[in-house]
Design an enzyme around this catalytic site. Sequence first.
Site, PDB file in Angstrom:
ATOM      1  N   GLY A   1      -4.880  -8.863  -3.781  1.00  0.00           N
ATOM      2  CA  GLY A   1      -5.883  -9.049  -2.754  1.00  0.00           C
ATOM      3  C   GLY A   1      -6.678  -7.785  -2.498  1.00  0.00           C
ATOM      4  O   GLY A   1      -6.587  -6.798  -3.245  1.00  0.00           O
TER       5      GLY A   1
ATOM      6  N   GLU B   1      -5.443  -3.900   6.045  1.00  0.00           N
ATOM      7  CA  GLU B   1      -4.225  -3.144   6.327  1.00  0.00           C
ATOM      8  C   GLU B   1      -4.509  -2.121   7.433  1.00  0.00           C
ATOM      9  O   GLU B   1      -5.525  -1.420   7.390  1.00  0.00           O
ATOM     10  CB  GLU B   1      -3.733  -2.406   5.075  1.00  0.00           C
ATOM     11  CG  GLU B   1      -3.540  -3.304   3.859  1.00  0.00           C
ATOM     12  CD  GLU B   1      -2.408  -4.298   4.024  1.00  0.00           C
ATOM     13  OE1 GLU B   1      -1.458  -3.986   4.787  1.00  0.00           O
ATOM     14  OE2 GLU B   1      -2.446  -5.375   3.399  1.00  0.00           O
TER      15      GLU B   1
END
Length: 308
Positions: free
Chosen positions: A65, A273
């Site tokens: 990803g 993230e």
Amino acid sequence: MTTAALIVNTASRRGAAAYEPAHRLLLERGVPVTDAFPVTDPARLRETVEQAVGRGHGLVVVGGGDGTVSSVVDALAGTGVTLGLLPLGTANDLARTLEVPLDLAAACATVASGKVVDIDVGRIGGTTFLNVASLGLAVEVAKAMSPVLKRRLGPLAYPLAAVPAYRRHRPFTAELTFPAGDHEPVRLEHLLQLAVGNGRFYGGGNAVSHVAGIDDHSLDLYAIPHGRLREHVNTARFFRSGTFVEHPEVLHLRTRAVEVATDHPMAVNVDGEVIATTPVSFTVSANALDVIVPQGSTAARRDRQNAP
């Protein structure tokens, strides 16, 4: 002929199931894969890419990803090694920006027969990013996105996670300064979200702005004020097109560099993230990464003078 390495993050949404078919499809299409690595621990992705570069591979095909790709960009940018992209994550926004097919077979065909372009890389302090870095609501959404939710629902997990995240959110104040002098300093109060985009898409296909691109040598910054839920729902209708930045209460600026300070330390979500905390500085490195895109893609071009 240059050789290739295949590196797949098997912890990504489709990584484990796609590793063996990807290896086979690439070989069938004539991609000279001589090393292949299924990486089960995402913390080892960068060192695995560094090893592939050190072995002299001219092409590194990365499956995973957006977080996977961002974590290895530093090992590829500026080396002359080309990135091949297999979008196997949840949002796959880099693939959307570059017009790389989300279908595995079609993505492998792109690696085999696409064209090489060079794209910009965003930097937040010493960390690179390709799509977008954000603070505020997006961080709460990222925290609400469990691996199980992402794996089961894919991009639909984002709006589902946004509901509890919105309820928890507290407004914040940000001060923006621009080292290049292209804008005057700005103080923004009572914010819902602030984002700095290098690419075009984030969150599974939302556009940073309707003019954002990954080959324009600039960052797109937007700030959305905290307000009534009804107003945010109305604005959200234009997230896919990016035209929400034209709303009179939304700040949208384009810049080469911006420094962001907040009234209290805040986490920063970088390509899905949470890896940084304010205060932070953002810059862009133009044409820093070589990547293969479909022949018909108009997302980027080959600019460098030393391009083969």
